[in-house]
Design a protein around this motif. Sequence first.
Motif, PDB file in Angstrom:
ATOM      1  N   ARG A 133       0.824  -1.202   0.000  1.00  0.00           N
ATOM      2  CA  ARG A 133       0.000   0.000   0.000  1.00  0.00           C
ATOM      3  C   ARG A 133       0.858   1.251   0.000  1.00  0.00           C
ATOM      4  NH1 ARG A 133      -4.499  -1.456   4.692  1.00  0.00           N
ATOM      5  NH2 ARG A 133      -5.380  -3.320   3.686  1.00  0.00           N
ATOM      6  N   GLY A 134       0.237   2.351  -0.360  1.00  0.00           N
ATOM      7  CA  GLY A 134       0.893   3.642  -0.249  1.00  0.00           C
ATOM      8  C   GLY A 134       0.261   4.455   0.865  1.00  0.00           C
ATOM      9  N   GLU A 135       0.596   5.750   0.905  1.00  0.00           N
ATOM     10  CA  GLU A 135      -0.004   6.620   1.916  1.00  0.00           C
ATOM     11  C   GLU A 135      -0.134   8.044   1.385  1.00  0.00           C
ATOM     12  OE1 GLU A 135       2.362   7.402   5.421  1.00  0.00           O
ATOM     13  OE2 GLU A 135       4.200   6.880   4.366  1.00  0.00           O
ATOM     14  N   TYR A 136      -1.043   8.751   1.996  1.00  0.00           N
ATOM     15  CA  TYR A 136      -1.264  10.166   1.692  1.00  0.00           C
ATOM     16  C   TYR A 136      -0.701  10.986   2.848  1.00  0.00           C
ATOM     17  CZ  TYR A 136      -3.846  14.592   1.783  1.00  0.00           C
ATOM     18  OH  TYR A 136      -4.193  15.917   1.863  1.00  0.00           O
ATOM     19  N   ILE A 137       0.114  12.008   2.539  1.00  0.00           N
ATOM     20  CA  ILE A 137       0.692  12.858   3.578  1.00  0.00           C
ATOM     21  C   ILE A 137       0.259  14.302   3.325  1.00  0.00           C
ATOM     22  CG2 ILE A 137       2.818  13.672   4.681  1.00  0.00           C
ATOM     23  CD1 ILE A 137       4.188  11.139   3.755  1.00  0.00           C
ATOM     24  N   PRO A 138      -0.512  14.880   4.234  1.00  0.00           N
ATOM     25  CA  PRO A 138      -0.886  16.292   4.067  1.00  0.00           C
ATOM     26  C   PRO A 138       0.318  17.196   4.288  1.00  0.00           C
ATOM     27  CG  PRO A 138      -1.643  15.483   6.183  1.00  0.00           C
ATOM     28  CD  PRO A 138      -1.091  14.293   5.455  1.00  0.00           C
ATOM     29  N   GLY A 139       0.336  18.331   3.619  1.00  0.00           N
ATOM     30  CA  GLY A 139       1.477  19.232   3.746  1.00  0.00           C
ATOM     31  C   GLY A 139       1.323  20.311   4.787  1.00  0.00           C
ATOM     32  N   LYS A 148       0.572  21.987  -0.162  1.00  0.00           N
ATOM     33  CA  LYS A 148       1.003  20.814  -0.904  1.00  0.00           C
ATOM     34  C   LYS A 148       0.525  19.547  -0.194  1.00  0.00           C
ATOM     35  CE  LYS A 148       5.336  22.961  -2.490  1.00  0.00           C
ATOM     36  NZ  LYS A 148       6.815  22.860  -2.472  1.00  0.00           N
ATOM     37  N   PHE A 149       0.534  18.448  -0.920  1.00  0.00           N
ATOM     38  CA  PHE A 149       0.338  17.143  -0.294  1.00  0.00           C
ATOM     39  C   PHE A 149       1.159  16.126  -1.091  1.00  0.00           C
ATOM     40  CE2 PHE A 149      -2.938  17.204  -3.551  1.00  0.00           C
ATOM     41  CZ  PHE A 149      -2.916  15.907  -4.070  1.00  0.00           C
ATOM     42  N   ALA A 150       1.353  14.986  -0.501  1.00  0.00           N
ATOM     43  CA  ALA A 150       2.169  13.969  -1.172  1.00  0.00           C
ATOM     44  C   ALA A 150       1.482  12.614  -1.131  1.00  0.00           C
ATOM     45  CB  ALA A 150       3.544  13.870  -0.524  1.00  0.00           C
ATOM     46  N   MET A 478      11.773  -5.526  -0.505  1.00  0.00           N
ATOM     47  CA  MET A 478      12.013  -5.635  -1.938  1.00  0.00           C
ATOM     48  C   MET A 478      11.321  -4.561  -2.752  1.00  0.00           C
ATOM     49  SD  MET A 478      12.043  -9.764  -2.313  1.00  0.00           S
ATOM     50  CE  MET A 478      13.426 -10.704  -1.653  1.00  0.00           C
ATOM     51  N   THR A 479      10.884  -3.512  -2.071  1.00  0.00           N
ATOM     52  CA  THR A 479      10.332  -2.334  -2.735  1.00  0.00           C
ATOM     53  C   THR A 479      10.993  -1.084  -2.170  1.00  0.00           C
ATOM     54  OG1 THR A 479       8.508  -2.287  -1.125  1.00  0.00           O
ATOM     55  CG2 THR A 479       8.075  -3.341  -3.241  1.00  0.00           C
ATOM     56  N   LYS A 480      10.916  -0.014  -2.918  1.00  0.00           N
ATOM     57  CA  LYS A 480      11.474   1.261  -2.453  1.00  0.00           C
ATOM     58  C   LYS A 480      10.371   2.313  -2.447  1.00  0.00           C
ATOM     59  CE  LYS A 480      13.255   1.889  -7.146  1.00  0.00           C
ATOM     60  NZ  LYS A 480      14.481   2.017  -7.974  1.00  0.00           N
ATOM     61  N   LEU A 481      10.475   3.255  -1.538  1.00  0.00           N
ATOM     62  CA  LEU A 481       9.484   4.315  -1.439  1.00  0.00           C
ATOM     63  C   LEU A 481       9.656   5.302  -2.586  1.00  0.00           C
ATOM     64  CD1 LEU A 481       9.530   5.091   2.399  1.00  0.00           C
ATOM     65  CD2 LEU A 481       7.873   3.720   1.131  1.00  0.00           C
ATOM     66  N   HIS A 482       8.528   5.734  -3.107  1.00  0.00           N
ATOM     67  CA  HIS A 482       8.507   6.694  -4.214  1.00  0.00           C
ATOM     68  C   HIS A 482       7.502   7.792  -3.861  1.00  0.00           C
ATOM     69  CE1 HIS A 482       9.065   8.075  -8.306  1.00  0.00           C
ATOM     70  NE2 HIS A 482       7.758   8.107  -8.489  1.00  0.00           N
ATOM     71  N   THR A 483       7.968   9.029  -3.780  1.00  0.00           N
ATOM     72  CA  THR A 483       7.148  10.146  -3.314  1.00  0.00           C
ATOM     73  C   THR A 483       6.756  11.058  -4.471  1.00  0.00           C
ATOM     74  OG1 THR A 483       8.303  10.108  -1.190  1.00  0.00           O
ATOM     75  CG2 THR A 483       7.038  12.087  -1.706  1.00  0.00           C
ATOM     76  N   ILE A 484       5.454  11.384  -4.543  1.00  0.00           N
ATOM     77  CA  ILE A 484       4.940  12.301  -5.548  1.00  0.00           C
ATOM     78  C   ILE A 484       4.294  13.475  -4.805  1.00  0.00           C
ATOM     79  CG2 ILE A 484       3.402  12.602  -7.531  1.00  0.00           C
ATOM     80  CD1 ILE A 484       3.492   9.507  -7.833  1.00  0.00           C
ATOM     81  N   VAL A 485       4.822  14.676  -5.012  1.00  0.00           N
ATOM     82  CA  VAL A 485       4.344  15.873  -4.300  1.00  0.00           C
ATOM     83  C   VAL A 485       3.463  16.702  -5.229  1.00  0.00           C
ATOM     84  CG1 VAL A 485       5.017  17.944  -3.042  1.00  0.00           C
ATOM     85  CG2 VAL A 485       6.432  15.856  -2.855  1.00  0.00           C
TER      86      VAL A 485
END
Length: 488
Positions: A133-139, A148-150, A478-485
């Motif tokens: 899963r991913g996550e939502y981060i408020p800015g 912004k948010f990510a 075996m996965t890496k975090l990828h952030t989209i802002v």
Amino acid sequence: MGVWSRFFSSSRGVKTYRMFIGGEWVRSSNKATFDVINPANRKLVGRVQKATREDADKAIKSAWNARKTISSMPLIERARMLERLADLIEKYQKDFVDILVQEAGKPVCYAEGEVKAGIERLRFSMEEAKAIRGEYIPGDLVPDTVGKFAIVNRKPYGVVLAISPFNYPFFISITKISPAILAGNSVVLKAASDDPICMLMFARLAELAGIPEGVLNVITGSGSEIGDFMVSHPKVGMISFTGSSAAGKHIASVAGMKKLHLELGGKCPGIVFEDADMDLAVRECVKGALKFSGQRCDSLSRILVQEKIANTFVKKVLAEVKNWKVGDPRKKSTRIGPLINEKAADKVEELVRDAVSKGARLLTGGKRRGLYFEPTVLDRVKANMRIAWEETFGPVVTIIRFRTFDEAIKISNQSGYGLDASVFTRDIDKAVKAANLLECGSVTINAAPAHGLGNFPFGGDKDSGIGREGLVYSVEEMTKLHTIVFKT
């Protein structure tokens, strides 16, 4: 035999197995092979390909070219594909058990357990998939990201190089392959040289299960000849290695900028306090030391016993050891089979001789017949003896006496390893205190270490490794975090 005939040829009763690269069954580029020997009777099981650097390069490039195929496949389809593979392995379960008994010398009771565990691990794929899963981060919690948010998600590393050990060549390979593919990676497996045939069989069933060409590649060969080339290859994104600490450190020194997961050696202490349930502690410590002839990184290869109960404990251990029958690994009653090869048997023999020469008391065992080593009990082992510090990987119950709680913790933590430990006591406060003070990846209270399918995270500290594995945990590794802002 029909399902298996595709990946070997037979001449004068000897099977020669091919490697699986890019969806094809191939010979080594120089046609070289090496023998796989049954450690129980020293007979030839078969011959496998001795991969060259050219072969290794071909396998890695094949995985590289297939990485987008698997990462773009819907997650549910990856999970279903692994479930189909589990069904096929179950159908041919007896064939896998038989080959493990032959090439690893593994007693049939343990071989059956290993194959069953591999099937179950694959069947947990759907549950593991739900954890990606991913996550939502408020800015607006931080002044400079207001407005912004990510979104943070997980991406595969691309190509995972999996290198497996001889002691659980089937199950440990699956614990690398399954989460890697589930996470969207393609895989190159370097199978264990002592017992690689089981994973060639696995690759054949993976082919039938519909794993796309290049997503899984299985090669066989000498780690000393192709290892450095593979781990330093620029198209490898992650290395998952299980083996010795020396080999793991070498991999880390030559791999370059890659994600590393290293599950390495151990010198696991079992601490038995004077208030322990004596019979329970004896059973678990003997099992922890002798299971699969002690050829396990999480073997209880040091039993620390409080002085007040040590004599009674030792007497009960000697009685318990008699229940561990040495014999033909094909027989259900056998609990101690052969060691994997001559080098391994020589090492155990050296460690026992060194301990006895320095004053340890040899209470039973200590004799070797070919690759079989008798269940052995050494008492009054001291710090100047090699067996107190070096990995044993043999059926030896090594008893070290201590007086106080602090002394037990000190002895345990003096080891350069930090994989596992066990604590035996009826006092929950003492158990928790000891567990928090022990410098290792995991501590088991009132039982020998047993990691099974990986429901609890598993891995080492210090010289015992980097990272953690287990259900869900391996996928995360075996996965890496990828952030989209996003700017709103």
